[in-house]
Design a protein around this motif. Structure first.
Motif, PDB file in Angstrom:
ATOM      1  N   HIS A 184       1.945  -0.562 -20.590  1.00  0.00           N
ATOM      2  CA  HIS A 184       1.518  -0.889 -19.128  1.00  0.00           C
ATOM      3  C   HIS A 184       0.029  -0.473 -19.138  1.00  0.00           C
ATOM      4  O   HIS A 184      -0.592  -1.356 -18.220  1.00  0.00           O
ATOM      5  CB  HIS A 184       2.170   0.540 -18.610  1.00  0.00           C
ATOM      6  N   CYS A 185      -0.416   0.293 -19.596  1.00  0.00           N
ATOM      7  CA  CYS A 185      -1.941   0.643 -19.843  1.00  0.00           C
ATOM      8  C   CYS A 185      -3.006  -0.729 -20.204  1.00  0.00           C
ATOM      9  O   CYS A 185      -3.722  -1.171 -19.679  1.00  0.00           O
ATOM     10  CB  CYS A 185      -2.432   1.800 -20.534  1.00  0.00           C
ATOM     11  N   GLU A 186      -2.277  -1.187 -21.396  1.00  0.00           N
ATOM     12  CA  GLU A 186      -3.240  -2.510 -21.886  1.00  0.00           C
ATOM     13  C   GLU A 186      -3.017  -3.700 -21.081  1.00  0.00           C
ATOM     14  O   GLU A 186      -3.818  -4.214 -20.987  1.00  0.00           O
ATOM     15  CB  GLU A 186      -2.560  -2.534 -23.308  1.00  0.00           C
ATOM     16  N   ASP A 187      -1.531  -3.835 -20.461  1.00  0.00           N
ATOM     17  CA  ASP A 187      -1.289  -4.927 -19.524  1.00  0.00           C
ATOM     18  C   ASP A 187      -2.444  -4.820 -18.287  1.00  0.00           C
ATOM     19  O   ASP A 187      -3.011  -5.848 -18.000  1.00  0.00           O
ATOM     20  CB  ASP A 187       0.071  -4.925 -19.008  1.00  0.00           C
ATOM     21  N   ALA A 188      -2.588  -3.608 -17.856  1.00  0.00           N
ATOM     22  CA  ALA A 188      -3.272  -3.186 -16.605  1.00  0.00           C
ATOM     23  C   ALA A 188      -4.743  -3.626 -16.930  1.00  0.00           C
ATOM     24  O   ALA A 188      -5.435  -4.531 -16.216  1.00  0.00           O
ATOM     25  CB  ALA A 188      -3.080  -1.936 -16.115  1.00  0.00           C
ATOM     26  N   ILE A 189      -5.236  -3.164 -18.185  1.00  0.00           N
ATOM     27  CA  ILE A 189      -6.621  -3.298 -18.420  1.00  0.00           C
ATOM     28  C   ILE A 189      -7.078  -4.616 -18.768  1.00  0.00           C
ATOM     29  O   ILE A 189      -8.131  -5.215 -18.290  1.00  0.00           O
ATOM     30  CB  ILE A 189      -7.003  -2.381 -19.999  1.00  0.00           C
TER      31      ILE A 189
ATOM     32  N   ALA B  79       3.554  -3.396  -7.565  1.00  0.00           N
ATOM     33  CA  ALA B  79       3.011  -4.411  -8.422  1.00  0.00           C
ATOM     34  C   ALA B  79       3.479  -5.700  -8.177  1.00  0.00           C
ATOM     35  O   ALA B  79       3.015  -6.694  -8.111  1.00  0.00           O
ATOM     36  CB  ALA B  79       3.016  -4.030  -9.826  1.00  0.00           C
ATOM     37  N   ALA B  80       4.920  -5.721  -8.253  1.00  0.00           N
ATOM     38  CA  ALA B  80       5.712  -7.007  -7.919  1.00  0.00           C
ATOM     39  C   ALA B  80       5.359  -7.651  -6.523  1.00  0.00           C
ATOM     40  O   ALA B  80       5.085  -8.856  -6.359  1.00  0.00           O
ATOM     41  CB  ALA B  80       7.012  -6.929  -8.000  1.00  0.00           C
ATOM     42  N   LEU B  81       5.401  -6.806  -5.524  1.00  0.00           N
ATOM     43  CA  LEU B  81       5.085  -7.159  -4.140  1.00  0.00           C
ATOM     44  C   LEU B  81       3.684  -7.614  -3.927  1.00  0.00           C
ATOM     45  O   LEU B  81       3.407  -8.803  -3.435  1.00  0.00           O
ATOM     46  CB  LEU B  81       5.274  -6.179  -3.238  1.00  0.00           C
TER      47      LEU B  81
ATOM     48  N   TYR C  69      -6.005  -7.274  -6.740  1.00  0.00           N
ATOM     49  CA  TYR C  69      -6.445  -5.674  -6.841  1.00  0.00           C
ATOM     50  C   TYR C  69      -5.522  -4.803  -6.672  1.00  0.00           C
ATOM     51  O   TYR C  69      -5.551  -3.838  -7.437  1.00  0.00           O
ATOM     52  CB  TYR C  69      -7.506  -5.807  -5.781  1.00  0.00           C
ATOM     53  N   LEU C  70      -4.381  -4.719  -5.560  1.00  0.00           N
ATOM     54  CA  LEU C  70      -3.405  -4.011  -5.333  1.00  0.00           C
ATOM     55  C   LEU C  70      -2.436  -3.906  -6.418  1.00  0.00           C
ATOM     56  O   LEU C  70      -2.031  -2.878  -7.045  1.00  0.00           O
ATOM     57  CB  LEU C  70      -2.522  -4.469  -4.043  1.00  0.00           C
ATOM     58  N   GLU C  71      -2.213  -5.102  -6.968  1.00  0.00           N
ATOM     59  CA  GLU C  71      -1.494  -5.219  -8.346  1.00  0.00           C
ATOM     60  C   GLU C  71      -2.110  -4.450  -9.496  1.00  0.00           C
ATOM     61  O   GLU C  71      -1.296  -3.522 -10.141  1.00  0.00           O
ATOM     62  CB  GLU C  71      -1.010  -6.592  -8.765  1.00  0.00           C
ATOM     63  N   VAL C  72      -3.227  -4.652  -9.800  1.00  0.00           N
ATOM     64  CA  VAL C  72      -3.846  -3.887 -10.794  1.00  0.00           C
ATOM     65  C   VAL C  72      -3.900  -2.362 -10.475  1.00  0.00           C
ATOM     66  O   VAL C  72      -3.792  -1.359 -11.368  1.00  0.00           O
ATOM     67  CB  VAL C  72      -5.368  -4.235 -11.099  1.00  0.00           C
ATOM     68  N   ALA C  73      -4.186  -1.954  -9.184  1.00  0.00           N
ATOM     69  CA  ALA C  73      -4.069  -0.588  -8.872  1.00  0.00           C
ATOM     70  C   ALA C  73      -2.835   0.279  -9.337  1.00  0.00           C
ATOM     71  O   ALA C  73      -2.528   1.011  -9.731  1.00  0.00           O
ATOM     72  CB  ALA C  73      -4.363  -0.411  -7.433  1.00  0.00           C
ATOM     73  N   CYS C  74      -1.782  -0.609  -8.976  1.00  0.00           N
ATOM     74  CA  CYS C  74      -0.173  -0.232  -9.233  1.00  0.00           C
ATOM     75  C   CYS C  74      -0.346  -0.112 -10.772  1.00  0.00           C
ATOM     76  O   CYS C  74       0.241   1.012 -11.339  1.00  0.00           O
ATOM     77  CB  CYS C  74       0.681  -1.170  -8.553  1.00  0.00           C
ATOM     78  N   LEU C  75      -0.426  -1.151 -11.426  1.00  0.00           N
ATOM     79  CA  LEU C  75      -0.127  -1.072 -12.902  1.00  0.00           C
ATOM     80  C   LEU C  75      -0.993  -0.089 -13.501  1.00  0.00           C
ATOM     81  O   LEU C  75      -0.728   0.587 -14.448  1.00  0.00           O
ATOM     82  CB  LEU C  75      -0.723  -2.580 -13.375  1.00  0.00           C
ATOM     83  N   ALA C  76      -2.195   0.157 -13.113  1.00  0.00           N
ATOM     84  CA  ALA C  76      -3.130   1.377 -13.730  1.00  0.00           C
ATOM     85  C   ALA C  76      -2.656   2.350 -13.718  1.00  0.00           C
ATOM     86  O   ALA C  76      -2.568   3.241 -14.621  1.00  0.00           O
ATOM     87  CB  ALA C  76      -4.579   1.241 -12.972  1.00  0.00           C
TER      88      ALA C  76
ATOM     89  N   ILE D 289       0.921  -1.054  -0.060  1.00  0.00           N
ATOM     90  CA  ILE D 289      -0.186  -0.162  -0.189  1.00  0.00           C
ATOM     91  C   ILE D 289       0.911   1.261   0.138  1.00  0.00           C
ATOM     92  O   ILE D 289       0.707   2.164  -0.513  1.00  0.00           O
ATOM     93  CB  ILE D 289      -1.054  -0.031   1.359  1.00  0.00           C
ATOM     94  N   VAL D 290       1.960   1.438   0.776  1.00  0.00           N
ATOM     95  CA  VAL D 290       2.797   2.298   0.790  1.00  0.00           C
ATOM     96  C   VAL D 290       3.427   2.763  -0.386  1.00  0.00           C
ATOM     97  O   VAL D 290       3.534   3.673  -0.977  1.00  0.00           O
ATOM     98  CB  VAL D 290       3.970   2.186   1.820  1.00  0.00           C
ATOM     99  N   LEU D 291       3.860   1.607  -1.351  1.00  0.00           N
ATOM    100  CA  LEU D 291       4.510   1.540  -2.556  1.00  0.00           C
ATOM    101  C   LEU D 291       3.221   2.296  -3.720  1.00  0.00           C
ATOM    102  O   LEU D 291       3.770   3.074  -4.508  1.00  0.00           O
ATOM    103  CB  LEU D 291       5.006   0.398  -3.185  1.00  0.00           C
ATOM    104  N   LEU D 292       2.336   1.630  -3.563  1.00  0.00           N
ATOM    105  CA  LEU D 292       1.007   2.358  -4.390  1.00  0.00           C
ATOM    106  C   LEU D 292       1.035   3.942  -3.848  1.00  0.00           C
ATOM    107  O   LEU D 292       1.008   4.559  -5.243  1.00  0.00           O
ATOM    108  CB  LEU D 292      -0.223   1.607  -4.135  1.00  0.00           C
ATOM    109  N   ASN D 293       0.939   4.188  -2.842  1.00  0.00           N
ATOM    110  CA  ASN D 293       0.586   5.526  -2.680  1.00  0.00           C
ATOM    111  C   ASN D 293       1.582   6.631  -2.892  1.00  0.00           C
ATOM    112  O   ASN D 293       1.411   7.699  -3.135  1.00  0.00           O
ATOM    113  CB  ASN D 293       0.122   5.759  -0.958  1.00  0.00           C
ATOM    114  N   LEU D 294       2.921   5.898  -2.604  1.00  0.00           N
ATOM    115  CA  LEU D 294       4.052   6.727  -2.827  1.00  0.00           C
ATOM    116  C   LEU D 294       4.278   7.109  -4.462  1.00  0.00           C
ATOM    117  O   LEU D 294       4.125   8.064  -4.853  1.00  0.00           O
ATOM    118  CB  LEU D 294       5.325   6.041  -2.748  1.00  0.00           C
TER     119      LEU D 294
END
Length: 876
Positions: A550-555, A516-518, A526-533, A490-495
Motif C-alpha cells: 500500500h505504501c509503495e503504491d501510494a508513493i 480511495a475507490a470513490l 489528491y483525495l485518492e492519494v490521501a486515502c492510500l497514504a 472526505i468523510v471516508l478519509l477522515n473516518l
C-alpha cells in the motif's frame, strides 16, 4: 588566458563544457548553432576559434544586417576564405553574377588549400536572399573532406541539409545547450567581482533562465550597485538595459500583427491559439506562435503537441511593460476576457488571477469562495493561499464568504484556533445566503469541521459529526451532486484516519479503501492519494507485506502527480519507514523517515508528527543511542499533549519513554514518569512492559515477571502484537536472571513464533534480548533463518551506545576477564568453558558488569567498556 576559476580578463568565463561540445560537433561535416538573440553564439564561436587556430585554418564571416544581395554575400565569403589562404582580394561586384560559379570557386579554393579548414558563418539569419541560401546549401553539402562548416543563426536556416542529417554528418547545438547553468552564473558574477548569497544567485539564474545577454546586462548593472540583492529581486525584462536590447533585437523586428499578438497576450502565463485569437480579435494566432518558436523568438511550447506556449521571463517582462505603456486602458478588459475564457475551460485559479488583475474583487471573491474547497481537494491548497493573500484587506469586510477560504488556508497550516474563528464567521454568513448557495457552504463548513476535529485529535467529535452531516436538497444541481460525492470521499478519509489513530485498524482499512475507490471514480486523485497514504499504517494490523505494498503504491501514485514531497504522502513515508525499521532495514527505513520529516516541516497533521517521532526513536534505541531516542520520544509526547483526544499510540510513546530512561541508567526518573501515568493508561500492555524493564534494572526479575503476566495472558489491552513480542523477550531476560534457562528459551521461542510471519527484528535489538538467541541450539528452533537475520542485522548495523561518565564501582579482576569475552561471538556457556568456570558464575559476573556499567544488554556493556578503555586492544 583564463584564471583558475575560469574567468577571463574581460569578465567573461571559460565555458569549457560548451567549447568541448563544439569540438565534438566539428567531427561532423556541418554544425548548425541555432538559438535566440543574446544566447552567446558569437562568444562561443570566438572562444572556440581562439583555441583551435593552432591546428587548423579558420575563416570567419559575420553576415551583414538584412543582407538581400546574393552577390555581396558570396564576395564577402570568398574574401573571408582568401584572407586565410593568402589569395587575392575578391573582385568588385559586377553585372551578370553567376552564383553557381562562385560556389564552385569557393569549393575549389578550399580543396586546393589541402589542410584542416573550418568555415564559420555567423548571423546567417540576416541573409534574406533565397538565391544565396539555395547556393549555400550546395556549398555545405559538397565540402571537401578536410573542411568543416559552422553556421550560427537565430532561427533555423532555410537550408536543405536533410541528406547530411541522414548521413549523420550534421551536428546541431541549440538554446538549451547555450544556456548558462547556475554554477556558471555564479562564476560570471565572481569574474566581475560581484559576490552574492547563493539564494540571490539562484533568483538571478531563474529570472534570466540562463540567457547569456540577460546575465551580462545584469552584471553590468550590478557592478558598484549599492543594493545588489534588491536589484536582483526586481530585475526583469522591464529593466531599462534589457528592455532596450529586446526592443531593438526582437520586438521592433516583428510585423504589426505579430507585435499586437505578443503585447496583448503578454499578460498570460501561458497562451494557446484560441485564447490568443480572442485577445487579439484576429484569426491565425496559433500559426504565428508556432512560427515564433521556430524562429527562436523567445517563445517556448509547453506540450509535445505544441498547443500551449509561454514567453521567456525576460521577454514577457518587456512585453508587459510595453503593453502598459502603449494601451494602459485596454489592460483590465484583456484580463476580463482571459478570466471568462479560463472559467469556461474549468481553470478556476487562472480565472481568479485575471479577475484580481482586472480589479474585479467581488467577482474574484465569489469565484474563490465557491471553488476553494475543490481546489484544495485537488492538492492546490498553496494556490488557494496565494490567491487569498492577493486580495486587499478590505475585501473580507465586503465579502464575508472569504472567511471560508481563510479557514481552509489556516487548516492547511494547522492554525486551528484561527480556522475555527473564521468558520464561525462563515456559519453566520451561510444563514443569510440564498438557498441555492446554502448547501454548498454548509457542506464546505462540515468538511472543514471534520478536518479540524481530526487535526485536534478530537476523535470522538469526528464520529459525532459524521452522523450530523447536511443532506442535499431535493432536485439538487449537478454541481451539488458532485459536491456530495466529494463530501462522501472526505468523510471516508477522515473516518479512516481517525480509526487508524484509534487503532481500529480493520475499520480504518475498510473505510480508506472505500474512500480511495470513490475518489478515483469521481476524478479526485489528491483525495485518492490521501486515502492510500494512510492505508499503509492501517494495514500493519493485517499484514506487513500488504502494508508495504500500500505504501509503495501510494508513493508511486503521488510521484506521478508531483506530490511526492508534499505532506499528503507523509503518512506513507512514515509507515514504510516503520515497516522497514521493524524488520531490521534501519538505514533504508531512516531514508524514508527523513522524507516524511521533510514533508511535514511546515506543520502537518499532529498524528503523523507523533508517529514520525515515535519511529525516529527506534533506530537509535536499537543501536544503544538512548539519549537520542529519548529526545524523539519526548518530542512525540509534546505533540500528544497538544491533542484534545486520546491517541492510541500514547501508551507506546509513554512505555518506550520509561524503558529508555531505564536504559540510560535513570531508573528513579523512570519510576517518576511511571507514577504520572493516569489510571486508565497504566494497565496498558506497553506500560506493563515498561514497568518490567524497571524491575529488571533493579535486579528484581520476579517483579518483572509479575508485571508481564497480564500482558502475556491477554488480560490487558495492547497496541499490537509487537507489545506481546516485547513482553515475551522481557520475560526471557527475567527467566535468565532467575537462572531458569529452560523458561528463558521457551519465552524466546514464543517471541520468535510471533515475529516470524512479518520477520520482525526490532524487538530483539531494542530489548537487548538478541543475545539470548546465541544460546539456542541450532536444531532446537524452527526459526533458524529468522535468528540468523536478527543476529546479522544486529552485528551488521554497527551498534554504538552512549557512554557513561564511569562505572558506578570498579570491576573486579574476574569481572574484567568475563567483560573481555563479551565483544566476541562466544555464548555464555562457551565463555564459561573458556574460563573453566560454571555458567552460573558467568551469569553472575555479567549481571554485575551490567549494573556497574549502567548497561541493560551485552552490546551496551561492550560499547561502554570501550569508551571507558576497559577492554584490551586484542579483545576489543
Amino acid at each position: 588566458m583564463p584564471g583558475e576559476d575560469g574567468a577571463t580578463r574581460h569578465g567573461l568565463i571559460d565555458r569549457r563544457d560548451l567549447v568541448a561540445a563544439l569540438d565534438h560537433a566539428v567531427e561532423k561535416r556541418v554544425t548548425v548553432i541555432s538559438a535566440p538573440a543574446g544566447s552567446g553564439k558569437t562568444s562561443l564561436l570566438h572562444a572556440w576559434a581562439d583555441r583551435r587556430r593552432q591546428d587548423r585554418r579558420i575563416a570567419f564571416l559575420s553576415v551583414k544586417p538584412v543582407q538581400h544581395d546574393a552577390q555581396l554575400f558570396w564576395l564577402a565569403l570568398l574574401g573571408a576564405v582568401r584572407a586565410v589562404t593568402g589569395g587575392a582580394e575578391p573582385p568588385p561586384p559586377a553585372p551578370g553574377f553567376n552564383g553557381q560559379a562562385m560556389v564552385d570557386k569557393v569549393l575549389s579554393e578550399l580543396a586546393a588549400y589541402g589542410g584542416p579548414f573550418v568555415l564559420i558563418i555567423d548571423d546567417l539569419h540576416e541573409l534574406t536572399s533565397a538565391e544565396a541560401n539555395e547556393q549555400l546549401t550546395a556549398l555545405l553539402t559538397n565540402l571537401p573532406a578536410d573542411v568543416h562548416a559552422i553556421v550560427a543563426t537565430r532561427r533555423d536556416p532555410p537550408l536543405r541539409l536533410h541528406r547530411l542529417r541522414l548521413a549523420e554528418e550534421l551536428a546541431e547545438i541549440r538554446a538549451p545547450q547555450l544556456r548558462f547553468t547556475e554554477d556558471e552564473t555564479r562564476k560570471l558574477l565572481t569574474a566581475a567581482g560581484i559576490t552574492l548569497p547563493d539564494p540571490v544567485v539562484a533568483t538571478l539564474y531563474q529570472r534570466t533562465e540562463g540567457w547569456a545577454a540577460g546575465l551580462r546586462l545584469a552584471v553590468l548593472s550590478l557592478v558598484g550597485h549599492p543594493q545588489p540583492e534588491r536589484f536582483v529581486a526586481e530585475f526583469s525584462g522591464s529593466d531599462r538595459t534589457v528592455a532596450e536590447y529586446l526592443m531593438a533585437e526582437m520586438l521592433d523586428r516583428q510585423p504589426p500583427e505579430v507585435q499586437r499578438l505578443l503585447l496583448r497576450t503578454s499578460l498570460l502565463d501561458k497562451v494557446n491559439g484560441e485564447l490568443a485569437d480572442l485577445l487579439t480579435g484576429a484569426a491565425g494566432s496559433e500559426r504565428i506562435l508556432l512560427d515564433l518558436e521556430d524562429a527562436n523568438a523567445f517563445v517556448v511550447s509547453l506540450d509535445p503537441t505544441r498547443t500551449w506556449f509561454r514567453y521567456h521571463h525576460m521577454f514577457s517582462g518587456l512585453l508587459r511593460l510595453e503593453l502598459r505603456r502603449t494601451v494602459p486602458g485596454h489592460v483590465p478588459e484583456l484580463h476580463r476576457i482571459a478570466a471568462r475564457w479560463f472559467a469556461d475551460h474549468a481553470d478556476t485559479a487562472e480565472a481568479i488571477r485575471h479577475l484580481q488583475a482586472a480589479g474585479d474583487w467581488t467577482e474574484a471573491a465569489r469565484l474563490l469562495t465557491d471553488h476553494a474547497l475543490s481546489l484544495t481537494l485537488d492538492g492546490r491548497a498553496a494556490t488557494v493561499a496565494v490567491l487569498l493573500h492577493t486580495f486587499p484587506a478590505r475585501i473580507g469586510e465586503d465579502f464575508p464568504g472569504l472567511a471560508l477560504v481563510h479557514a481552509i488556508a489556516d487548516l492547511d497550516q494547522v492554525h486551528l484556533d484561527q480556522a475555527d474563528a473564521h468558520l464561525d464567521v462563515v456559519r453566520a454568513y451561510a444563514e443569510t445566503t440564498p438557498s441555492d448557495r446554502q448547501y454548498r457552504l454548509r457542506t464546505a463548513i462540515a468538511t472543514l469541521d471534520l478536518l479540524s476535529a481530526r487535526l485536534r485529535g478530537h476523535f470522538d467529535s469526528v464520529f459525532e459529526q459524521v452522523d450530523a452531516l447536511p443532506s442535499p436538497a431535493a432536485g439538487q444541481s449537478n454541481a451539488d451532486v458532485a459536491l456530495g460525492d466529494d463530501l462522501r470521499a472526505i468523510v471516508l478519509l477522515n473516518l479512516g484516519v481517525t480509526e487508524a489513530w484509534s487503532l481500529r485498524l480493520a475499520e480504518s482499512e475498510k473505510h480508506l479503501l472505500e474512500g480511495a475507490a470513490l475518489a478515483r471514480a469521481i476524478g479526485r486523485p489528491y483525495l485518492e492519494v490521501a486515502c492510500l497514504a494512510h492505508l499503509g499504517f492501517a494495514a500493519t494490523g493485517h499484514s506487513f507485506a500488504l502494508a508495504r505494498q500500500h505504501c509503495e503504491d501510494a508513493i508511486a501514485q503521488a510521484a506521478r502527480h508531483g506530490w511526492d514531497t508534499e505532506a499528503v504522502i507523509a503518512p506513507a513515508h512514515a509507515a514504510l519507514a516503520e515497516i522497514l525499521i521493524l524488520t531490521g532495514e534501519f538505514d533504508h527505513g531512516e531514508e524514508w523517515l527523513e522524507r516524511a520529516r521533510r514533508a511535514t516541516q511546515a506543520g502537518g497533521e499532529p498524528g503523523i508528527r507523533l508517529l514520525i517521532h515515535l519511529i525516529a526513536a527506534i533506530p537509535p534505541a536499537a543501536r544503544g543511542r538512548h539519549r537520542e531516542a529519548l529526545t524523539e520520544l519526548l518530542a512525540a509526547g509534546q505533540v500528544r499533549a497538544q491533542m484534545a483526544g486520546k491517541h492510541a499510540l500514547t501508551s507506546q510513546v509513554t512505555g518506550w519513554t520509561i524503558a529508555t530512561q531505564v536504559r540510560l541508567g535513570n531508573v528513579d526518573q523512570a519510576r517518576a514518569t511511571l507514577a504520572t501515568v493516569d489510571d486508565e493508561l497504566v494497565t496498558a500492555g506497553e506500560i506493563r512492559n515498561a514497568a518490567a524493564v524497571i524491575h529488571l534494572a533493579e535486579h528484581d526479575p520476579a517483579g518483572a515477571r509479575r508485571e508481564l503476566r497480564p500482558v502475556l495472558g491477554g488480560g490487558v489491552p495492547v497496541n499490537s502484537y509487537l507489545t506481546l513480542i516485547e513482553a515475551h523477550l522481557l520475560d526471557a531476560l527475567a527467566c535468565r536472571d532467575l537462572d531458569d534457562e529452560r523458561a528463558a528459551r521457551a519465552a524466546v521461542e514464543r517471541a520468535l513464533h510471533l515475529a516470524e510471519p512479518d520477520r520482525l527484528i526490532l524487538p530483539f535489538a531494542m530489548t537487548g534480548a538478541w543475545e539470548l538467541l546465541t544460546a539456542l541450539p541450532p536444531q532446537g528452533t524452527s526459526h533458524t533463518a529468522l535468528v540468523a537475520d536478527i543476529l546479522d542485522t544486529v552485528h551488521g548495523n554497527s551498534l554504538s551506545h552512549a557512554a557513561v561518565p564511569g562505572p558506578s564501582e570498579d570491576l573486579s579482576p574476574s569481572e574484567l576477564r568475563v567483560l573481555r569475552y563479551l565483544p566476541t561471538n562466544l555464548t555464555r556457556p562457551e565463555i564459561a568453558a573458556e574460563l573453566s568456570v560454571s555458567l552460573n558464575t558467568v551469569n553472575t559476573h555479567i549481571r554485575r558488569i551490567y549494573a556497574k556499567l549502567a548497561a541493560t544488554d551485552r552490546s551496551a556493556a561492550v560499547q561502554r567498556a570501550r569508551d571507558l578503555r576497559l577492554l584490551s586492544a586484542g579483545r576489543a
